[in-house]
Design a protein around this motif. Structure first.
Motif: not given
Length: 951
Positions: A389-395, A460-470
């Motif tokens: 999943e970490a690779v997916l989130l990075a892409v 960012t909204r991803t396939r697995t999470r509602k939002e992706l934050r750094f």
């Protein structure tokens, strides 16, 4: 400018320069941690690979290219060995980009391409591959894998303004935005993993742990951070146990390391660590766990040990399976919280070498599905990897960031509002870019900064999470960990699928804190939570002295007469006086009270002496009573003798009040008998001595009869008055300060029951008067008896009284001084034996000769015998006087004349001869007068024998 830097680096590498020098642009990071290789790849093998051009590349063209760096091979014996787990990661990047291209809402009209390269998990070689990607104008890089490689590449690519998002680099060093300006990651930093570990350790109240760590950056940095956090929570880390790279294959080395942790060191108060944190990469961790299995088979017990696994191996079935094969303790694993990517699992499960251009998949397929042969291949269920999943989130983070930049109406305003103070102004087109031919801005170094700033500040909204934050400061990813354990009910099967099924969540950790189901005892089966402390609990009877580390202590046994009755007591309490601790030093018990018991040998001796003395005294009283009308008894002043015998008898009786357990009545009787013994003994002796003195000395001077106050009636009245005065004094003493039982403490081990005595100031003052009364008459008696010690032979009683009083004084001085240097019952023994000695001396010296005459020589106990004795005495003294006079006269007549020269001498000699006889006659006259007075006195004394008024 960026293109020029890339060309320079490629020229340096292609000209045969040392590969290790190819990271010259990584100068901002100068530390020993960064100079070590994570693989066992030697420098010569790296140089070989540097000139080896047939390195597979997984590539797909597109309008814009996203680079990927994965450790897909390792070098062993100059041969590349596929890392099968990482093949799926490379495939995940390609699959995610395909999904992005298929999504019309992301980068519409723009196709993403990818170029995936192998890093060999080695920093110098990865630098070469990164520069190759940079030369092809990728707009960002996904990867690399390890933290050590990421540290080199983050500096290199950051200096070239290429943003990089890592999928498994967890080192906390990478959070330094000043050194790594273009770095972000989709996995939590190790510092958050360490916080999650520290919180679970604190949750179970473990205050003593051992840390085993692998030698590379991941292990060292994690162990340091965890130790720092644990010390803040007052948890003691026994010591670091590094795994030495050169000895990792040495079984004896690993065995000795584990033995030193799980066995209690000799002669130490510390307990063996029952919690072991294994902060290591998967290869090192597997070797340590296999060593534990081996030691367990040899008899070393691990059943009470709890292993805490770092995220690198905490969810690896091939390692966890060892916990199911052997009883090597409990297991709690750390796992980064991930969400399933079910579409990819189906994709990868159905993938074949014919349906993918992944150059490494064929090797994977052959080994995993076909057992080395491309026949009879059977697809297996693929379990999602920790970093899939970490690779997916990075892409997806790169894709959505690029979309926001290209298709934002007000690009400059949108970016500069977020962090205008830290970024250069973006050089972008004046109008929104809407076609693929106008992507020249991607080659501008400023746009790389814009991409990275948008990436870490956007959502960012991803396939697995509602939002992706750094984190917009450090580029860190939001941390969330799951705590895993193995269900003990499924230990029979240790296959990979069985391990996956046996893994069980017991809680989680996120940025808000820890949550663990306290009612879930799965990690420890049906057993209570194991205890892990730096030192064993101090049992009752000990106290805890804290050492330099607050969570460590040593247990010290309580001293004598100190106790502690709680576990881990901080001090020992002092027993009250008269109490002693039991053997375990957990409580106080009464010290057996000591007194002169009747069964004690010393008491038996005293009783025997007292009984003998009482019998002798009683016999003497009977004899004196029976023969009370005989001349000897009359002459001895029978009334005073009976009082004296009563006092002596009372002295022997007082022995029995001094033996046995004291009480208030006993103390009262002990005081009264003691004082009366002294009084009834000394007062009659004083009167007898005083009477003798008066009769002989005063009668000689007066030549008359004895005074009337020396007659028996007056003597008895004086004796009663003196005794009564002492009784009055004694009554005042008893009323003012009554004696009672008290406890004396000669030492901590002895409690002596006594009547209040010399250790009480009030008692000393109170007893000073009656004792002084006895002492006064004793001294007077001694003086008088000394003066009349040379009476005629028929009146030698004064001589014996003097001797008895002298013995009494010597005994009092000798035993009194010994009293103060003895302790316990022997003090009482000395007092009693002193009283008995005095009583016996009076009884024997004063009455022995009288009793002997009365019983065995009755003929001497008559008046005629006394008269004959006086007559013989008179004749004897007359003859002595006559002989004396004749001898003096002859001496003077026969004295030679001493001649002197001249007539003067002759005159002097003649005078002497003429005057000699008168002088002698005058001297004889004086002597005769004195003798006559003495004779008269003796006759008067003898004449009183008939009336019974003599001594």
């Amino acid at each position: 400018m960026r293109i020029i830097l890339i060309i320079i680096e490629i020229i340096r590498l292609s000209c045969g320069m040392n590969v290790l020098g190819s990271v010259g642009l990584a100068a901002p990071l100068q530390c020993d941690l960064c100079q070590q290789k994570e693989d066992h790849t030697t420098e010569s093998e790296l140089n070989l690979l540097h000139h080896y051009t047939n390195i597979p590349v997984y590539r797909k063209d597109g309008d814009v290219i996203l680079g990927g760096l994965f450790p897909l091979q390792r070098i062993e014996n100059r041969t590349g060995i596929i890392r099968y787990k990482n093949v799926a990661l490379a495939e995940m990047m390609a699959w995610t980009i395909d999904k992005v291209n298929a999504d019309e809402n992301v980068l519409p009209g723009i196709t993403l391409g990818y170029e995936i390269r192998d890093t060999l998990n080695n920093a110098p070689f990865a630098s070469v591959q990164a520069l190759e990607l940079a030369a092809k104008n990728v707009f960002g890089v996904v990867g690399p894998g390890s933290s050590m490689v990421a540290i080199h590449l983050a500096s290199l690519l950051g200096s070239l303004s290429f943003p990089m998002v890592a999928y498994s680099s967890t080192s906390d060093l990478l959070s330094d935005s000043n050194r790594f300006r273009m770095f972000a990651r989709t996995v939590p930093s190790d510092k958050y993993q360490c916080k999650a570990m520290a919180d679970i350790i604190h949750h179970y109240k473990w205050s003593f742990v051992s840390i085993i760590y692998s030698p590379e950056l991941y292990g060292r940095e994690g162990a340091d951070e965890l130790t720092h956090l644990l010390e803040k929570k007052n948890t003691f880390v026994d010591k670091f146990h590094p795994l030495i790279e050169s000895k990792i294959t040495d079984q004896d080395h690993l065995d000795q390391l584990l033995k030193g942790i799980v066995t209690k060191p000799p002669n130490r108060n510390t307990s063996p660590a029952s919690v072991i944190v294994l902060f290591a990469t998967r290869d090192y961790a597997e070797k340590v766990i296999k060593s534990a299995v081996r030691l367990q088979a040899d008899g070393i017990r691990f059943d009470n040990v709890t292993w805490i696994a770092s995220e690198s191996w905490g969810a690896r079935p091939n390692i966890i399976s060892h916990f199911m094969k052997a009883n090597i303790g409990y297991f709690i694993g750390m796992k980064i919280k991930t969400f399933p990517v079910t579409d990819f699992l189906d994709h990868f499960r159905n993938l074949t070498p014919e349906t993918t251009e992944n150059p490494w998949f064929k090797h994977y397929y052959k080994e995993e599905y076909c057992k080395g042969e491309l026949e009879n291949c059977q697809h297996k269920e693929y379990q999602q990897d920790l970093y899939d999943e970490a690779v997916l989130l990075a892409v997806e983070a790169f894709a959505h960031t690029l979309h926001d930049i290209i298709f934002k109406e007000d690009i400059e305003q949108g970016i500069t509002e977020r962090n205008s103070s830290e970024l250069d102004q973006c050089v972008v087109a004046a109008k929104p870019i809407s076609n693929t031919t106008d992507l020249y801005f991607l080659r501008n170094s400023a746009i790389g900064k814009c991409i990275f700033q948008e990436l870490i500040t956007g959502v960012t909204r991803t396939r697995t999470r509602k939002e992706l934050r750094f984190n917009d400061t450090t580029g860190d990813f939001e941390a969330m960990f799951t705590y895993l354990t193995v269900k003990h009910s499924q230990l029979e099967d240790s296959t990979s699928d069985a391990v996956e099924d046996a893994l069980h969540d017991i809680g989680y950790w996120d940025m808000t804190g820890l949550y663990v189901d306290d009612y879930d005892t799965v990690p420890f089966g049906n057993s209570p939570v194991p205890v892990s402390k730096c030192s064993v609990d101090c049992t009752p009877g000990q106290w805890k002295r804290t050492l330099e580390k607050k969570t460590c202590w040593e247990c010290i046994n309580c001293d004598d007469y100190y106790f502690s009755n709680t576990t881990n007591s901080l001090k020992c309490e002092r027993c009250e006086r008269g109490m002693e601790t039991n053997d375990e030093k957990t409580n106080c018990t009464e010290i057996p009270r000591t007194f002169l018991d009747y069964k004690h040998p010393a008491a038996i001796v005293l009783i025997i002496i007292s009984l003998i003395g009482m019998i002798l005294t009683a016999m003497t009283i009977v004899i004196f009573t029976k023969f009370r009308d005989t001349p000897l008894v009359k002459a001895s002043s029978r009334e005073l003798c009976l009082v004296l015998l009563a006092g002596i008898f009372l002295g022997f009786i007082s022995t029995f009040f001094s033996i046995g357990e004291p009480s208030s009545p006993v103390c009262l009787m002990q005081l009264m008998t003691g004082v009366l013994f002294g009084t009834l003994t000394i007062v009659p002796v004083f009167l007898k001595t005083f009477r003798i003195y008066i009769l002989f000395f005063q009668s000689i001077k007066s030549a008359g009869g004895p005074p009337k106050y020396l007659q028996p009636m007056w003597q008895g009245m004086v004796c009663m008055m003196l005794v009564l005065l002492q009784m009055i004094i004694l009554m005042f003493v008893i009323i003012w300060h009554p004696l009672k039982r008290q406890e004396e403490f000669p030492n901590d081990r002895t409690v002596l029951l006594v009547c209040s005595g010399v250790h009480s100031q009030d008692t000393v003052i109170a007893l000073a008067v009656p004792v002084g009364y006895i002492a006064f008459f004793s001294i007077l008696s001694l003086i008088l008896s000394y003066k009349v010690r040379k009476l005629p032979s028929n009146f030698h009683e004064a001589k014996y009284i003097c001797l008895a009083l002298t013995i009494a004084m010597i005994v009092m001085v000798a035993f009194g001084s010994s009293y103060f240097v003895t302790a316990g019952i022997w003090q009482k023994f000395l007092i009693v034996i002193a009283a008995q000695t005095i009583a016996l001396s009076f009884l024997i010296l004063i009455f022995y000769k009288k009793v002997l005459i009365i019983v065995f020589y009755p003929e001497r106990n008559k008046i005629c015998f006394a008269k004959d004795a006086m007559k013989n005495l008179e004749m004897s003294r007359t003859e002595k006087r006559k002989s004396f006079l004749e001898s003096q006269h002859c001496h003077m007549c026969n004295q030679p004349l001493h001649a002197k020269p001249g007539a003067e001498a002759g005159l002097i000699s003649a005078a002497n001869m003429l005057s000699g006889i008168p002088k002698v006659a005058e001297k004889d006259k004086v002597v005769i007068d004195k003798e006559l007075q003495t004779q008269t006195t003796e006759c008067n004394i003898a004449s009183t024998l008939e009336s019974g008024s003599a001594l």
